[in-house]
Scaffold this motif. Structure first.
Motif, PDB file in Angstrom:
ATOM      1  N   MET A 148      57.828  43.462  26.804  1.00  0.00           N
ATOM      2  CA  MET A 148      57.502  42.407  27.762  1.00  0.00           C
ATOM      3  C   MET A 148      56.330  41.577  27.257  1.00  0.00           C
ATOM      4  O   MET A 148      55.378  42.110  26.680  1.00  0.00           O
ATOM      5  N   SER A 149      56.403  40.274  27.483  1.00  0.00           N
ATOM      6  CA  SER A 149      55.326  39.385  27.056  1.00  0.00           C
ATOM      7  C   SER A 149      54.058  39.637  27.868  1.00  0.00           C
ATOM      8  O   SER A 149      54.104  40.164  28.985  1.00  0.00           O
ATOM      9  N   ALA A 150      52.924  39.253  27.304  1.00  0.00           N
ATOM     10  CA  ALA A 150      51.661  39.342  28.033  1.00  0.00           C
ATOM     11  C   ALA A 150      51.504  38.160  28.986  1.00  0.00           C
ATOM     12  O   ALA A 150      51.048  38.310  30.131  1.00  0.00           O
ATOM     13  N   GLY A 158      44.389  32.702  37.057  1.00  0.00           N
ATOM     14  CA  GLY A 158      44.692  32.765  38.479  1.00  0.00           C
ATOM     15  C   GLY A 158      43.704  32.040  39.348  1.00  0.00           C
ATOM     16  O   GLY A 158      43.769  32.122  40.580  1.00  0.00           O
ATOM     17  N   VAL A 159      42.772  31.308  38.734  1.00  0.00           N
ATOM     18  CA  VAL A 159      41.783  30.544  39.490  1.00  0.00           C
ATOM     19  C   VAL A 159      42.426  29.315  40.121  1.00  0.00           C
ATOM     20  O   VAL A 159      42.051  28.888  41.219  1.00  0.00           O
ATOM     21  N   LEU A 160      43.399  28.725  39.432  1.00  0.00           N
ATOM     22  CA  LEU A 160      44.170  27.590  39.934  1.00  0.00           C
ATOM     23  C   LEU A 160      45.634  27.991  40.075  1.00  0.00           C
ATOM     24  O   LEU A 160      46.104  28.905  39.392  1.00  0.00           O
ATOM     25  N   VAL A 190      53.355  30.468  35.951  1.00  0.00           N
ATOM     26  CA  VAL A 190      52.570  31.230  34.985  1.00  0.00           C
ATOM     27  C   VAL A 190      52.711  32.695  35.359  1.00  0.00           C
ATOM     28  O   VAL A 190      52.279  33.099  36.440  1.00  0.00           O
ATOM     29  N   ASP A 191      53.329  33.476  34.508  1.00  0.00           N
ATOM     30  CA  ASP A 191      53.479  34.911  34.749  1.00  0.00           C
ATOM     31  C   ASP A 191      52.574  35.663  33.775  1.00  0.00           C
ATOM     32  O   ASP A 191      52.742  35.570  32.559  1.00  0.00           O
ATOM     33  N   VAL A 192      51.600  36.377  34.326  1.00  0.00           N
ATOM     34  CA  VAL A 192      50.676  37.175  33.520  1.00  0.00           C
ATOM     35  C   VAL A 192      50.995  38.637  33.798  1.00  0.00           C
ATOM     36  O   VAL A 192      50.818  39.113  34.921  1.00  0.00           O
ATOM     37  N   HIS A 193      51.486  39.335  32.793  1.00  0.00           N
ATOM     38  CA  HIS A 193      52.024  40.678  32.983  1.00  0.00           C
ATOM     39  C   HIS A 193      51.007  41.778  32.688  1.00  0.00           C
ATOM     40  O   HIS A 193      51.354  42.958  32.756  1.00  0.00           O
ATOM     41  N   GLN A 194      49.780  41.386  32.360  1.00  0.00           N
ATOM     42  CA  GLN A 194      48.716  42.360  32.113  1.00  0.00           C
ATOM     43  C   GLN A 194      47.437  41.849  32.767  1.00  0.00           C
ATOM     44  O   GLN A 194      47.322  40.674  33.100  1.00  0.00           O
TER      45      GLN A 194
END
Length: 244
Positions: free
Chosen positions: A1-3, A74-76, A83-87
């Motif tokens: 999975m991507s970061a 995740g500030v904006l 935007v998917d942030v997986h970590q």
């Protein structure tokens, strides 16, 4: 999975003091088209970051670099795309934010580390190391507001760089502080990269970008112009920046 996965990302701002749109703008208007006084800071931006990659983001001032970093942090929130942030992320951005002027150095370390998700046990275990890195052993009971700007930066970098999150978000923080402290920051980032952390690094310093990054993203007018090896990206950016 991507970061990190960014798909058709877009975010827009107002050209006035209010910055982001008002409640009326968000919910009282019709459609999602561009409104008077607004501009797209980023539009149609897509890329993927794999775990352990080191990415440098380049571009002139005002082209969307810091905005992109804040979206990943995740500030904006985006107006288009996702935007998917997986970590988990350790944000080395706007370093002196979040500290309370009337609290002491000791109190601020415990407060800020807790806000970043450290448990009380982790804070106690890392406390001496944080203070030693910041070189503030003699200022534990000094109110934060009485520290010099250099001390504030040292303290903030020291706290955030102790986080164990897999993704490091870095925005120009290495441009501040004296030479000795910058070298200490360089060594700390080298250590974190050696541990396999993912780096997402915004900077105007070509030497730092070539030192830490393998891949680059070149933003211009809110668009992703080039995604490739950092050397190729810097060459293109420098060519575009050279007066005709």
């Amino acid at each position: 999975m991507s970061a990190i996965e960014v798909v058709d990302l877009g975010v827009r701002f107002r050209r006035n003091r209010r910055g982001r749109r008002s409640f009326k703008d968000l919910f009282g208007g019709k459609g999602r088209g561009k409104r008077p006084g607004e501009f797209w800071a980023l539009r149609n931006v897509s890329f993927t970051v794999q775990p352990g990659e080191s990415i440098g983001v380049v571009g002139r001032n005002g082209q969307g670099k810091s905005t992109l970093l804040k979206l990943v942090a995740g500030v904006l929130l985006p107006d288009e795309g996702r935007v998917d942030v997986h970590q988990g992320v350790a944000p080395l951005i706007e370093l002196t934010g979040g500290f309370v002027g009337d609290l002491t150095v000791r109190e601020n370390v415990r407060l800020t580390a807790g806000l970043h998700g450290m448990s009380r046990a982790e804070i106690s275990r890392r406390f001496d190391g944080i203070i030693a890195f910041a070189e503030l052993q003699d200022f534990l009971d000094t109110p934060y507001k009485h520290l010099s700007n250099g001390m504030k930066v040292r303290l903030a970098f020291s706290v955030v760089s102790q986080l164990e999150e897999p993704i490091l978000l870095v925005d120009e923080v290495l441009a501040v502080g004296d030479k000795a402290f910058r070298e200490k920051c360089y060594r700390r980032i080298d250590e974190l990269l050696a541990e396999g952390r993912t780096l997402f690094f915004v900077s105007h310093n070509e030497r730092d970008l070539r030192r830490f990054c393998e891949r680059g993203l070149y933003l211009d007018k809110g668009a992703l112009v080039l995604d490739g090896p950092i050397g190729d990206v810097l060459d293109r950016y420098n060519a575009d920046s050279t007066p005709a």
